[in-house]
Enzyme design. Structure first.
Site, PDB file in Angstrom:
ATOM      1  N   TYR A 169       0.831  -1.203   0.000  1.00 37.58           N
ATOM      2  CA  TYR A 169       0.000   0.000   0.000  1.00 37.58           C
ATOM      3  C   TYR A 169       0.863   1.249   0.000  1.00 37.58           C
ATOM      4  CZ  TYR A 169      -4.334  -2.465   1.182  1.00 37.58           C
ATOM      5  OH  TYR A 169      -5.438  -3.270   1.164  1.00 37.58           O
TER       6      TYR A 169
ATOM      7  N   TYR B  53      -1.185  -9.900   0.560  1.00 34.55           N
ATOM      8  CA  TYR B  53      -0.085  -9.484   1.429  1.00 34.55           C
ATOM      9  C   TYR B  53      -0.226 -10.127   2.811  1.00 34.55           C
ATOM     10  CZ  TYR B  53      -3.393  -5.968   3.134  1.00 34.55           C
ATOM     11  OH  TYR B  53      -4.489  -5.341   3.634  1.00 34.55           O
TER      12      TYR B  53
ATOM     13  N   ARG C 104      -3.730 -11.903   3.432  1.00 35.57           N
ATOM     14  CA  ARG C 104      -4.993 -11.438   2.860  1.00 35.57           C
ATOM     15  C   ARG C 104      -5.095 -11.902   1.414  1.00 35.57           C
ATOM     16  NH1 ARG C 104      -8.218  -7.735   4.196  1.00 35.57           N
ATOM     17  NH2 ARG C 104      -9.561  -9.436   3.608  1.00 35.57           N
TER      18      ARG C 104
ATOM     19  N   HIS D 265      -7.558  -8.121  -2.755  1.00 37.72           N
ATOM     20  CA  HIS D 265      -8.844  -7.466  -2.509  1.00 37.72           C
ATOM     21  C   HIS D 265      -8.759  -5.980  -2.809  1.00 37.72           C
ATOM     22  CE1 HIS D 265      -6.648  -6.854   1.271  1.00 37.72           C
ATOM     23  NE2 HIS D 265      -7.348  -5.742   1.403  1.00 37.72           N
TER      24      HIS D 265
ATOM     25  N   HIS E 180     -10.752  -2.528  -1.433  1.00 40.91           N
ATOM     26  CA  HIS E 180     -11.715  -1.977  -0.483  1.00 40.91           C
ATOM     27  C   HIS E 180     -12.725  -1.124  -1.257  1.00 40.91           C
ATOM     28  CE1 HIS E 180      -9.418  -3.035   3.191  1.00 40.91           C
ATOM     29  NE2 HIS E 180      -8.390  -2.939   2.371  1.00 40.91           N
TER      30      HIS E 180
END
Lengths: 242, 207
Positions: A113, A152, A162, A165, A167
């Protein structure tokens, strides 16, 4: 007394995740221990909500391939699987929700991120930011262009990852319909292993978060497409009220 | 048809999309400056009232605490409130003096910060509700956002009559919904600390 605003179908809190879900460790200290207090008759405070006509949406706000391109020698496109993410916002009666704000954010193709608190060793992509927004059209449709995010690791269990995905945040017609969820990708084997996915008891509820590969909307020699429809609480007209 | 929506309940209604936590990096999507990101041309942020907005200008601030009493630094707060006349202004526009919607985050000093006006009273089936602000709390570890209301401690008469505040069964717990006026910086400041769990746990609503 008549209301300017509709009321909404109640939220099914046995379908939605419980607050206390110990497999997802952070929920343990962040979940209320007292019961929610039900507002038996929603007031205008709950029935109304913001409309974002006045928000200036930039040309590339829904195009993550273009909205973080660097200047100079590194200028280029982000690295990763190019995809269109599109769908329709509808309510529980199947009625389109036009003119509503859909926002999304995600990691890059390596699962990193662009946030100062993310220190995963996978590198940042100089041409990828990871944020998008769009106002649905008259039919409730939205679309983004992006790269498929990578999975990640995160410190929950000793080896927890995870699934890929995105959000997704949607307002809908009222603060009653406000919803934040996560889009997962069809066929990802990490989905059933994820403690955050497992906060949902009903496997069908998990299905509501899985985007489907959509070859009809893919662009040959350019990018694939995934379809992700979002259902918000149904709006009721109230004919008889004191 | 490639949609994932074939799911209906027994009455034929579609099921609401399932909620998930907003996670630790919610800021890159909904609070860009907190993530260290360049803002876009126009953002939804914490100044609901600009200069010239009608009404009493106030600050609404607060911490969010978890069940261990630790501050939750990755929470995102959204508020929705009426204007000073008690009307909801649906249109969000940073060019107008007042918008009823805003967002803030607890990432910097632990407080969320809203610059707004004190809302007027909104009617409830022929009765007035006490002035209040609706809040939604999103964070890592919160699977479905929590919904609450902030009332004001300098409105004791209105609070005593408010049908929603009075619907909270525990008289003691109603106090968790009252923001406390404190010495502000040029304008009145109200503190509304949110306790997710445990002693003084804030009342959260279902609606």
């Amino acid at each position: 007394m008549s209301h300017k605003y509709p009321s909404f179908l109640p939220r099914d809190r046995s379908w939605q995740p419980a607050q206390y879900t110990p497999g997802y460790k952070t929920s343990v200290a962040r979940s209320p221990s007292q019961a929610l207090v039900s507002i038996q008759r929603a007031s205008d405070s709950e029935r109304s909500g913001p409309v974002f006509d006045g928000l200036e949406i930039g040309q590339y706000d829904n195009d993550l391939l273009m909205n973080f391109r660097t200047e100079g020698e590194q200028a280029g496109l982000p690295i990763g699987e190019r995809i269109i993410m599109h769908g329709q916002v509808i309510d529980q009666f199947g009625k389109p929700v036009p003119n509503t704000l859909v926002e999304m954010w995600q990691a890059n193709a390596g699962g990193r991120y662009r946030h100062k608190k993310d220190n995963y060793l996978a590198p940042l992509d100089p041409n990828f930011g990871g944020v998008g927004r769009f106002i649905t059209d008259a039919d409730g449709r939205y679309h983004f262009r992006t790269v498929r995010p990578g999975p990640y690791p995160w410190p929950n269990g000793v080896n927890t990852w995870r699934p890929a995905h995105i959000h997704v945040s949607v307002m809908g017609p009222s603060i009653s319909t406000r919803l934040i969820t996560q889009l997962y990708f069809e066929g990802d084997p990490l989905i059933p292993l994820c403690p955050i996915v497992q906060v949902l008891k009903d496997p069908e509820a998990v299905e509501t978060m899985i985007a489907r590969l959509d070859m009809t909307m893919s662009k040959p020699m350019d990018c694939l497409a995934y379809r992700f429809d979002i259902v918000v609480r149904g709006a009721l007209q109230t004919y008889f009220e004191e | 048809m490639y949609s994932q929506y074939k799911l209906q309940d027994d009455s034929g209604l579609l099921r609401e999309t399932a909620s998930q936590t907003s996670g630790p990096f919610v800021h890159i999507g909904l609070a860009l400056e907190i993530a260290g990101f360049e803002s876009r041309s126009d953002e939804i942020w914490q100044d609901l009232a600009k200069e010239g907005a009608k009404g009493e200008h106030i600050e609404l601030v607060g911490h969010v605490y978890d069940g261990n009493g630790e501050a939750v630094h990755d929470a995102l707060i959204e508020i929705w409130q009426a204007d000073s006349d008690g009307n909801y202004v649906a249109n969000f526009d940073n060019k107008q003096p007042f918008s009823g919607f805003g967002r803030s985050a607890c990432a910097l000093d632990g407080d969320f910060h809203f610059h707004t006006v004190k809302p007027g009273q909104v009617g409830f089936y022929g009765k007035p509700m006490a002035p209040h602000v609706s809040l939604a709390i999103f964070a890592r570890g919160i699977n479905l956002h929590l919904q609450t209301r902030a009332y004001f401690d300098d409105e004791p008469e209105a609070n005593a009559e408010c049908p929603i505040l009075n619907s909270v069964p525990s008289v003691e717990r109603r106090k968790t919904l009252i923001a406390k006026k404190e010495q502000g910086d040029g304008k009145p400041r109200y503190r509304f600390d949110i306790y997710l769990q445990g002693d003084n746990e804030t009342v959260f609503f279902d609606f």
